[in-house]
Every structure is written in C-alpha cells, then in structure tokens.
Design a protein around this motif. Structure first.
Motif, PDB file in Angstrom:
ATOM      1  N   GLU A 209       0.586  -1.057  -0.089  1.00  0.00           N
ATOM      2  CA  GLU A 209       0.121  -0.096   0.060  1.00  0.00           C
ATOM      3  C   GLU A 209       0.837   1.228  -0.208  1.00  0.00           C
ATOM      4  OE1 GLU A 209      -3.833   0.732   0.295  1.00  0.00           O
ATOM      5  OE2 GLU A 209      -3.087  -0.709  -1.285  1.00  0.00           O
ATOM      6  N   ASP A 210       2.021   1.211   0.577  1.00  0.00           N
ATOM      7  CA  ASP A 210       2.833   2.385   0.517  1.00  0.00           C
ATOM      8  C   ASP A 210       3.376   2.545  -0.803  1.00  0.00           C
ATOM      9  OD1 ASP A 210       2.627   2.609   3.255  1.00  0.00           O
ATOM     10  OD2 ASP A 210       4.646   1.817   3.839  1.00  0.00           O
ATOM     11  N   ALA A 211       3.611   1.628  -1.598  1.00  0.00           N
ATOM     12  CA  ALA A 211       3.756   1.729  -3.065  1.00  0.00           C
ATOM     13  C   ALA A 211       2.796   1.986  -3.917  1.00  0.00           C
ATOM     14  CB  ALA A 211       4.963   0.734  -3.276  1.00  0.00           C
ATOM     15  N   ARG A 212       1.582   1.362  -3.665  1.00  0.00           N
ATOM     16  CA  ARG A 212       0.543   1.188  -4.681  1.00  0.00           C
ATOM     17  C   ARG A 212      -0.748   1.506  -4.409  1.00  0.00           C
ATOM     18  NH1 ARG A 212      -2.051   0.905  -8.694  1.00  0.00           N
ATOM     19  NH2 ARG A 212      -1.382  -0.077 -10.506  1.00  0.00           N
ATOM     20  N   SER A 213      -0.758   2.222  -3.341  1.00  0.00           N
ATOM     21  CA  SER A 213      -2.332   2.677  -2.685  1.00  0.00           C
ATOM     22  C   SER A 213      -3.076   3.174  -3.707  1.00  0.00           C
ATOM     23  CB  SER A 213      -2.127   3.575  -1.572  1.00  0.00           C
ATOM     24  OG  SER A 213      -3.306   4.129  -1.301  1.00  0.00           O
ATOM     25  N   SER A 214      -4.484   2.949  -3.542  1.00  0.00           N
ATOM     26  CA  SER A 214      -5.426   3.346  -4.706  1.00  0.00           C
ATOM     27  C   SER A 214      -5.660   4.944  -4.481  1.00  0.00           C
ATOM     28  CB  SER A 214      -6.749   2.867  -4.405  1.00  0.00           C
ATOM     29  OG  SER A 214      -6.831   1.207  -4.441  1.00  0.00           O
ATOM     30  N   LEU A 215      -5.083   5.350  -3.337  1.00  0.00           N
ATOM     31  CA  LEU A 215      -5.262   6.828  -3.047  1.00  0.00           C
ATOM     32  C   LEU A 215      -3.886   7.726  -3.504  1.00  0.00           C
ATOM     33  CD1 LEU A 215      -6.726   6.747   0.694  1.00  0.00           C
ATOM     34  CD2 LEU A 215      -7.976   6.716  -1.455  1.00  0.00           C
ATOM     35  N   ASP A 216      -3.022   7.055  -3.703  1.00  0.00           N
ATOM     36  CA  ASP A 216      -1.851   7.885  -4.176  1.00  0.00           C
ATOM     37  C   ASP A 216      -1.817   7.716  -5.730  1.00  0.00           C
ATOM     38  OD1 ASP A 216       0.710   8.703  -4.628  1.00  0.00           O
ATOM     39  OD2 ASP A 216       1.709   7.182  -3.859  1.00  0.00           O
ATOM     40  N   LEU A 217      -1.971   8.968  -6.347  1.00  0.00           N
ATOM     41  CA  LEU A 217      -2.089   9.416  -7.641  1.00  0.00           C
ATOM     42  C   LEU A 217      -0.801   9.733  -8.278  1.00  0.00           C
ATOM     43  CD1 LEU A 217      -5.534  11.026  -7.389  1.00  0.00           C
ATOM     44  CD2 LEU A 217      -5.091   8.492  -7.830  1.00  0.00           C
ATOM     45  N   GLY A 218       0.299   9.674  -7.621  1.00  0.00           N
ATOM     46  CA  GLY A 218       1.542   9.769  -8.190  1.00  0.00           C
ATOM     47  C   GLY A 218       2.168  11.391  -7.889  1.00  0.00           C
ATOM     48  N   ILE A 219       3.317  11.335  -8.736  1.00  0.00           N
ATOM     49  CA  ILE A 219       4.239  12.510  -8.342  1.00  0.00           C
ATOM     50  C   ILE A 219       3.924  13.711  -9.409  1.00  0.00           C
ATOM     51  CG2 ILE A 219       6.044  10.872  -7.554  1.00  0.00           C
ATOM     52  CD1 ILE A 219       7.467  11.188 -10.134  1.00  0.00           C
ATOM     53  N   GLU A 220       3.041  13.487 -10.428  1.00  0.00           N
ATOM     54  CA  GLU A 220       2.890  14.535 -11.519  1.00  0.00           C
ATOM     55  C   GLU A 220       1.749  15.289 -10.996  1.00  0.00           C
ATOM     56  OE1 GLU A 220       5.095  15.390 -13.706  1.00  0.00           O
ATOM     57  OE2 GLU A 220       6.372  13.546 -13.559  1.00  0.00           O
ATOM     58  N   PRO A 221       1.834  16.637 -11.115  1.00  0.00           N
ATOM     59  CA  PRO A 221       0.543  17.494 -10.793  1.00  0.00           C
ATOM     60  C   PRO A 221      -0.315  17.400 -12.039  1.00  0.00           C
ATOM     61  CG  PRO A 221       2.295  18.871 -11.392  1.00  0.00           C
ATOM     62  CD  PRO A 221       2.916  17.559 -11.102  1.00  0.00           C
ATOM     63  N   GLY A 222      -1.565  17.894 -12.228  1.00  0.00           N
ATOM     64  CA  GLY A 222      -2.336  17.919 -13.140  1.00  0.00           C
ATOM     65  C   GLY A 222      -3.751  18.318 -13.014  1.00  0.00           C
ATOM     66  N   ILE A 223      -4.565  18.777 -14.382  1.00  0.00           N
ATOM     67  CA  ILE A 223      -5.767  18.795 -14.079  1.00  0.00           C
ATOM     68  C   ILE A 223      -6.625  17.477 -13.929  1.00  0.00           C
ATOM     69  CG2 ILE A 223      -6.557  18.753 -16.562  1.00  0.00           C
ATOM     70  CD1 ILE A 223      -8.008  21.417 -16.210  1.00  0.00           C
ATOM     71  N   VAL A 224      -7.713  17.673 -13.213  1.00  0.00           N
ATOM     72  CA  VAL A 224      -8.407  16.581 -12.907  1.00  0.00           C
ATOM     73  C   VAL A 224      -9.928  16.601 -13.549  1.00  0.00           C
ATOM     74  CG1 VAL A 224      -9.373  15.248 -10.814  1.00  0.00           C
ATOM     75  CG2 VAL A 224      -7.284  16.498 -10.765  1.00  0.00           C
ATOM     76  N   ARG A 225     -10.076  15.542 -14.374  1.00  0.00           N
ATOM     77  CA  ARG A 225     -11.372  15.352 -15.053  1.00  0.00           C
ATOM     78  C   ARG A 225     -11.475  13.912 -15.890  1.00  0.00           C
ATOM     79  NH1 ARG A 225     -10.066  20.078 -18.890  1.00  0.00           N
ATOM     80  NH2 ARG A 225      -8.445  19.037 -20.362  1.00  0.00           N
ATOM     81  N   PRO A 226     -12.504  13.493 -16.048  1.00  0.00           N
ATOM     82  CA  PRO A 226     -12.525  12.242 -17.000  1.00  0.00           C
ATOM     83  C   PRO A 226     -11.553  12.172 -17.985  1.00  0.00           C
ATOM     84  CG  PRO A 226     -14.698  13.084 -16.653  1.00  0.00           C
ATOM     85  CD  PRO A 226     -13.843  14.247 -15.958  1.00  0.00           C
ATOM     86  N   ARG A 227     -10.709  11.132 -18.265  1.00  0.00           N
ATOM     87  CA  ARG A 227      -9.915  10.515 -19.167  1.00  0.00           C
ATOM     88  C   ARG A 227      -8.672  11.576 -18.866  1.00  0.00           C
ATOM     89  NH1 ARG A 227     -11.808   6.148 -19.304  1.00  0.00           N
ATOM     90  NH2 ARG A 227     -13.981   5.864 -19.846  1.00  0.00           N
ATOM     91  N   ALA A 228      -8.420  12.409 -18.121  1.00  0.00           N
ATOM     92  CA  ALA A 228      -6.952  12.766 -17.776  1.00  0.00           C
ATOM     93  C   ALA A 228      -6.208  11.921 -17.156  1.00  0.00           C
ATOM     94  CB  ALA A 228      -7.105  14.106 -16.874  1.00  0.00           C
TER      95      ALA A 228
END
Length: 476
Positions: A209-228
């Motif tokens: 979970e520390d490496a692959r949690s469903s809540l961790d969306l990664g190190i890159e910022p971005g706009i949030v919306r469907p298909r992004a």
C-alpha cells in the motif's frame, strides 16, 4: 468562476508535453492533442514557462491549463490566507485518530467535527472539546458524503478543507493547496496521499500500500477530470472553494462520491487540481481481509458512477484501429503480427494526413500512433487482469491462448509496476498483492454491475479520435 488569471501567475508545460517544430507545435494534454501555436503565442513561451503579463499571456496560460498541457508553478503563486479556511472532519467513532488529526492541525483553523452517529459519541465529543473544535452530532448515520455536507452548511469562510479523521497533514500542505486558488477557475485542490507510518509489525500489505495505494495518484501534478492522467482525487483530503460546491457531495452515494463531485465540477466549467507538492499521510488498511473488502467496495461504485456519468466510467477508451490492433495481437495466430503491423501503418498514414501543419507530419504521426498502440496494450492488460478477470479466468480453463495472454499480461504488469513504484517488497509478494488488488476490485465491479442490472461500467468506450488536432492558438 469569472475573471482572467492574475498578473504574475506562472505556468509551465508539463513533462508529458512534447515540443515540436521549433516550438510551433505542442503534443500532449488531457486527452492528448496536437496544438499549433501562432507566432505571437510562441513569443510568450520562455523555454517551457509562461508568465502572465498582459491579456495575451493570460489567455494562452489559461488555454494551456484548461487542455492539460501546463500546470501552475506553485512555488511562485501568491500565498493564501489560512484564516479563510474551515476544516470539516466527518468521523464515526475512531476518537484516537480524530485526536491525532486535531493535534496535527494545532488549533490554527476553525474546525467542525461531524459525528456521523458514532456508537460512542461521548468519546468523540470529549476529543473535539479538548481541542476547541465545534461538534455537529448526527442522529442517524448519513455516510461520509452526508456528514461532509452537514459540516459544509455551517462553513462561513471562503474555503473548506475536508479531511477524514485517519489522515494527518504534512507541513506546508494546506499552504501549497491554497495557492492554487489564485486561479479564479479552481474549485478544488487535492494533495498527494501517502501512507502513515505507525508502530507495529511491518506487514507486507502495508509495504504494498505504501507503494501502490489506490489513494496515491503519483508524483505529477495535473488537471483532474474524466480521461485525464489524473481522473479523480480522493475525498480523504480536499481543499475547496465554498461558492463552487453548491450543496456539496451527492449524499445518497456511499462510495464514489468524490469522483462524482469532481466530475460534476469539471462539467460545470470549474478546474480541479491535483498537487503532489502538498502531501498528507493516511492510515492505510493492513489487515488482509479488511484491505480486500475496501478494494471491492471501491469497485461497487463504478455502476453508480456510470448511471450519472455514462461513458466516462468505461474501463477502457479505444479507437477502432487500436482495438483492432490489440485484438490482432491477442489472437496469437501466424497472421497476427503482419495484420497488426498493417493496422499500425494505415493508422499512421491517416494520422499524418491530419498533421499537415507540422514540419514533419509522418514522424509525428508515427510517434502518436506508437503512443496509441502502447496505450491500447496497457488497457487490454488492465481489462484481462482487473475489470474482466472473471471472464479471463473462465477463458483460461478452455483456451491455451487465453492462458498465454493472461500470463504475459500479469508478468508485464508486475515487472513494470514493481520497477515504477520501487516497492520494498519481493517480486513474489508484490505480484500476489497486485493480483489480489485487481481481483477484489474486479469482484466489486461485477457485483455492482449485477446488482444494478447494467453492463455500462464494464464496456469499453470506442471513440474515433483520441488525438484531435487543435486550431492555432493566437492570443490577442
């Protein structure tokens, strides 16, 4: 939601954007597209950065933010006022976790604790009183969405921070999120969610979970919306503009309410930002049964979301050519490779005809077509291992080709994910955790579909174009 970006606002092209044709053509965005810059627009780019100095630069920066090609430079945005933030904490029992979060907040903000019909409400009340937090006791359990809304109705500040009781904020997290609201179109900013290290055994599920949690969306910022690349953010911690929220979350939803809120805001023209420079720590589940149950619970939300958002919930998005390309390879016949190569060549040729403005249309078309082929392979891998695994498992009983495809997909997924995440876990246990993760989510997905009597959340979305060329960007 009105008004231009303020003077001094700075944005930078994100890492996924390719700059071509001497800076005249940009490739990237969410979804991927090709943008041709006018001569005026090119002059506003300094390297990969645009600073708002006038109307033209404000328009260009806003356009690139909106199509997902650029992100704000958070360190250069003006500071917000933390006193303008009210913290709303929905809680049901868990007084120790609540005490930890309130101590972490340190009395710097007005806090509203919403007790969602705890079995021991007096324990929650004692903790809230000890930290000077307001308390809203609910007579019946409304679920997280309803509890957050009950707190939202009592917020009088311009901004609200929704924080679950099982998180703590890292230093500077709220300040980093608050800077995003210098953009008048931002409705929500969300941090990266990492694991909270607690005393106790170093369980292998915790390391996964520390490496692959469903809540961790990664190190890159971005706009949030469907298909992004970041298509949703978890409600474990969200900072929001109160005026944008309206009535808030969909109270009838017990799962997926965070996805629904973000997509409704995006559909209404607001921007939602994911900001990994701000981090919070979450108390992940480490008991295997509890962990699997939570993954399955997440899966059941797909049918509810499909009723509200239709094709945006599809487990894969493919063009006809990429679907045919993947099917040709999955067939594993003598003709598979030649047919797949022919499909690739035809798709690249058709793409190059649409890229006549580029100095090198064939080269760019080959790059985009290769990106599409790789994306389709990864999506088919996810279908086999996660969304459609019951069908894949059944196929493995009768088909050697299906067994080979599933085995290859599992190996590719495990090796690439282990390398990407750097999990402190041996390959065998990482592979086991990955398959349990997928199996639990997929089981929940199928349960929700059967219960809802609909296959909407299981069917791929076939679209004719995923890389639309855009007209020139000529700020004036």
């Amino acid at each position: 939601m009105t008004g231009p970006l303020p003077e001094g606002f700075a944005v930078r092209l994100n890492r996924r954007v390719r700059v071509r044709d001497g800076g005249r053509t940009l490739v990237g965005g969410a979804p991927t597209r090709v943008v041709h810059l006018s001569r005026t627009a090119r002059k506003l780019l300094t390297g990969r950065t645009i600073r708002v100095r006038d109307r033209a630069s404000a328009l260009l920066a806003d356009r690139l933010l909106e199509i997902g090609m650029a992100d704000p430079i958070v360190a250069e945005l003006p500071d917000g006022d933390p006193s303008q933030v009210t913290v709303v904490i929905p809680v049901r029992d868990r007084p120790h976790a609540l005490d930890r979060l309130l101590a972490n907040l340190g009395g710097r903000h007005r806090v509203i604790v919403v007790d969602d019909a705890s079995a021991r409400p007096e324990a929650v009340a004692r903790v809230a009183a000890a930290h000077g937090a307001g308390l809203v006791p609910l007579a019946e359990n409304l679920g997280p969405a309803g509890a957050r809304n009950a707190g939202l109705r009592r917020v009088t500040t311009p901004y609200v921070l929704f924080a679950d009781s099982d998180v703590v904020l890292e230093p500077g997290a709220l300040e980093a999120l608050l800077r995003h609201f210098a953009d008048p179109r931002v409705a929500v900013a969300a941090p990266r969610v990492l694991g909270l290290r607690l005393p106790g055994g170093d369980r292998w599920i915790r390391r996964y979970e520390d490496a692959r949690s469903s809540l961790d969306l990664g190190i890159e910022p971005g706009i949030v919306r469907p298909r992004a690349p970041v298509s949703w953010v978890p409600s474990a911690c969200l900072l929001a503009r109160v005026d944008a929220l309206g009535a808030g979350f969909s109270a009838e939803m017990r799962v997926g309410e965070d996805v629904d809120l973000v997509w409704r805001l995006a559909g209404a023209g607001w921007r939602v930002r994911y900001e990994p420079a701000a981090t919070v720590r979450h108390e992940h589940r480490t008991d295997v049964a509890d962990w699997l149950g939570r993954k399955a619970f997440y899966g059941t939300g797909a049918d509810l979301l499909a009723r509200r958002h239709g094709r945006d919930v599809a487990p894969a998005v493919l063009t006809p050519w990429s679907a045919a390309f993947a099917l040709a390879l999955l067939a594993q016949r003598r003709w598979s490779a030649p047919v797949a190569a022919l499909i690739f060549a035809v798709a690249a040729a058709r793409m190059s005809a649409k890229l006549a403005r580029s100095d090198h249309p064939v080269r760019l078309a080959l790059v985009l077509t290769a990106d599409g082929a790789v994306a389709s392979a990864w999506q088919v891998t996810a279908l086999l291992l996660r969304h459609w695994w019951p069908l894949a498992a059944l196929g493995c009983l009768f088909s050697r080709r299906t067994r080979r495809a599933v085995a290859a997909a599992a190996l590719l997924d495990t090796v690439s994910d282990l390398r990407r995440t750097g999990a402190h876990l041996d390959p065998f246990r990482f592979a086991l955790a990955r398959r349990l993760d997928d199996a639990a989510y997929g089981a929940g997905l199928w349960y929700g579909a059967i219960k809802g009597r609909s296959l909407r959340a299981l069917l791929p979305d076939i679209r004719w174009s995923l890389t639309p060329p855009s007209p020139p960007v000529p700020p004036s």
